[in-house]
Design a protein around this motif. Structure first.
Motif, mmCIF file in Angstrom:
data_model
loop_
_atom_site.group_PDB
_atom_site.id
_atom_site.type_symbol
_atom_site.label_atom_id
_atom_site.label_comp_id
_atom_site.label_asym_id
_atom_site.label_seq_id
_atom_site.Cartn_x
_atom_site.Cartn_y
_atom_site.Cartn_z
ATOM 1 N N LYS A 1 0.828 -1.200 0.000
ATOM 2 C CA LYS A 1 0.000 0.000 0.000
ATOM 3 C C LYS A 1 0.867 1.256 0.000
ATOM 4 N N TYR A 2 1.989 1.169 0.700
ATOM 5 C CA TYR A 2 2.951 2.280 0.733
ATOM 6 C C TYR A 2 4.328 1.729 0.395
ATOM 7 N N ASP B 1 8.967 9.766 -10.175
ATOM 8 C CA ASP B 1 8.121 8.563 -10.148
ATOM 9 C C ASP B 1 7.221 8.543 -8.929
ATOM 10 N N SER B 2 7.469 9.442 -8.000
ATOM 11 C CA SER B 2 6.620 9.519 -6.805
ATOM 12 C C SER B 2 5.186 9.828 -7.219
ATOM 13 N N ALA B 3 4.282 8.967 -6.824
ATOM 14 C CA ALA B 3 2.881 9.089 -7.240
ATOM 15 C C ALA B 3 2.100 7.974 -6.569
ATOM 16 N N VAL B 4 0.805 7.971 -6.830
ATOM 17 C CA VAL B 4 -0.018 6.829 -6.428
ATOM 18 C C VAL B 4 -0.308 6.021 -7.686
ATOM 19 N N TYR B 5 -0.038 4.736 -7.624
ATOM 20 C CA TYR B 5 -0.241 3.853 -8.767
ATOM 21 C C TYR B 5 -1.454 2.983 -8.498
ATOM 22 N N PHE B 6 -2.379 3.005 -9.451
ATOM 23 C CA PHE B 6 -3.606 2.227 -9.321
ATOM 24 C C PHE B 6 -3.626 1.117 -10.362
ATOM 25 N N CYS B 7 -4.015 -0.036 -9.894
ATOM 26 C CA CYS B 7 -4.299 -1.156 -10.763
ATOM 27 C C CYS B 7 -5.814 -1.219 -10.958
ATOM 28 N N ALA B 8 -6.249 -1.659 -12.113
ATOM 29 C CA ALA B 8 -7.674 -1.800 -12.375
ATOM 30 C C ALA B 8 -7.891 -3.009 -13.273
ATOM 31 N N SER B 9 -9.130 -3.488 -13.297
ATOM 32 C CA SER B 9 -9.455 -4.591 -14.196
ATOM 33 C C SER B 9 -10.845 -4.401 -14.762
ATOM 34 N N SER B 10 -11.080 -5.034 -15.902
ATOM 35 C CA SER B 10 -12.407 -5.017 -16.511
ATOM 36 C C SER B 10 -12.523 -6.203 -17.439
ATOM 37 N N PHE C 1 -11.164 -0.638 -9.621
ATOM 38 C CA PHE C 1 -9.855 -0.154 -9.205
ATOM 39 C C PHE C 1 -9.410 -0.756 -7.880
ATOM 40 N N GLY C 2 -8.116 -0.949 -7.783
ATOM 41 C CA GLY C 2 -7.522 -1.326 -6.519
ATOM 42 C C GLY C 2 -7.379 -0.108 -5.615
ATOM 43 N N PRO C 3 -6.899 -0.305 -4.384
ATOM 44 C CA PRO C 3 -6.804 0.775 -3.406
ATOM 45 C C PRO C 3 -5.633 1.726 -3.638
ATOM 46 N N GLY C 4 -4.728 1.350 -4.541
ATOM 47 C CA GLY C 4 -3.599 2.213 -4.843
ATOM 48 C C GLY C 4 -2.358 1.885 -4.035
ATOM 49 N N THR C 5 -1.214 2.217 -4.613
ATOM 50 C CA THR C 5 0.086 2.092 -3.942
ATOM 51 C C THR C 5 0.747 3.454 -3.997
ATOM 52 N N ARG C 6 1.006 4.006 -2.826
ATOM 53 C CA ARG C 6 1.649 5.319 -2.781
ATOM 54 C C ARG C 6 3.159 5.111 -2.771
ATOM 55 N N LEU C 7 3.801 5.511 -3.853
ATOM 56 C CA LEU C 7 5.246 5.379 -4.001
ATOM 57 C C LEU C 7 5.906 6.723 -3.733
ATOM 58 N N THR C 8 6.852 6.717 -2.818
ATOM 59 C CA THR C 8 7.622 7.921 -2.512
ATOM 60 C C THR C 8 9.091 7.629 -2.764
ATOM 61 N N SER D 1 -12.591 8.452 -2.467
ATOM 62 C CA SER D 1 -12.526 8.929 -1.088
ATOM 63 C C SER D 1 -11.062 8.986 -0.667
ATOM 64 N N PRO D 2 -10.744 9.810 0.332
ATOM 65 C CA PRO D 2 -9.340 9.980 0.742
ATOM 66 C C PRO D 2 -8.650 8.654 1.020
ATOM 67 N N GLY D 3 -7.518 8.439 0.384
ATOM 68 C CA GLY D 3 -6.736 7.238 0.606
ATOM 69 C C GLY D 3 -7.324 5.976 0.009
ATOM 70 N N GLN D 4 -8.321 6.133 -0.826
ATOM 71 C CA GLN D 4 -9.003 4.972 -1.399
ATOM 72 C C GLN D 4 -8.834 4.916 -2.906
ATOM 73 N N GLY D 5 -9.241 3.787 -3.475
ATOM 74 C CA GLY D 5 -9.297 3.675 -4.924
ATOM 75 C C GLY D 5 -10.544 4.340 -5.471
#
Lengths: 115, 115
Positions: A9-10, A85-94, A106-113, B39-43
């Motif tokens: 997640k982080y 490259d610091s950002a939030v990366y989201f995975c998604a599917s359909s 969408f997934g919950p995201g990965t915050r990369l710092t 929503s904050p911190g969410q996908g």
């Protein structure tokens, strides 16, 4: 029973390192995506895989390499990490459908710092 | 270029007040349009989508959107906002390409709800 999950997640790392982000979906979808959300919340597609084959590759540096071992997984490997490259990366599917009607989950995201 | 535009970066409304978030699109044919909420911190979660037919579409959480071809708009509305609606809202459109269906996002509108 999370539909689209990402790990970690982080992620905090130093410039120049190599890191991977994993994504898994249990929805039985045939298409998976990676998006990047920058600090201004702008979302942009990076890659899309359909049945393990790359179908969309936006203008992303070749330091980014997606890998899809099977339909349910799409991992993102990043070499020689840079500050930008610091950002939030989201995975998604359909479930891919000609015309693009189907919702992307969408997934919950990965915050990369990158320090 | 096919795109969606969200003219409002921030919007603040009082709890119980009505809400309208603007989205304009530029697509040649009838576009497939979506509204997502983050929503904050969410996908991202899909609120509603429009493909064709009835121009007023109902979504989850009491949201609705109206497709107006004459104005190239797909605005999101809610008659009475709840504090839990505070989030980032994204309008998106599908760009159908030979290499897959690309979901293109607007820049987002951050909604704040005053109690």
């Amino acid at each position: 029973d999370t539909a689209v999950s990402q790990t970690p997640k982080y992620l905090v790392t130093q410039m120049g390192n190599d890191k991977s982000i994993k994504c898994e979906q249990n929805l039985g979808h045939d298409t998976m995506y990676w998006y990047k959300q920058d600090s201004k919340k702008f979302l942009k597609i990076m890659f899309s895989y359909n049945n393990k084959e790359l179908i969309i590759n936006e203008t992303v540096p070749n330091r980014f390499s997606p890998k899809s071992p099977d339909k349910a997984h799409l991992n993102l490997h990043i070499n020689s990490l840079e500050l930008g490259d610091s950002a939030v990366y989201f995975c998604a599917s359909s479930q891919e459908e000609a015309g693009g009607k189907n919702e992307q989950f969408f997934g919950p995201g990965t915050r990369l710092t990158v320090l | 270029a096919q795109s969606v535009t969200q003219p409002d970066i921030h919007i603040t409304v009082s709890e119980g007040a009505s809400l309208e978030l603007r989205c304009n699109y530029s697509y040649g044919a009838t576009p497939y349009l979506f509204w997502y909420v983050q929503s904050p911190g969410q996908g991202l979660q899909l609120l509603l989508k429009y493909f064709s037919g009835d121009t007023l579409v109902q979504g989850i959480k009491g949201f609705e959107a109206e497709f107006k071809r004459s104005q190239s708009s797909f605005n999101l509305r809610k008659p009475s906002v709840h504090w839990s609606d505070a989030a980032e809202y994204f309008c998106a459109g599908v760009r159908v390409t030979g290499g897959g269906n690309k979901l293109t996002f607007g820049t987002g509108t951050q909604l704040k709800v005053e109690l």
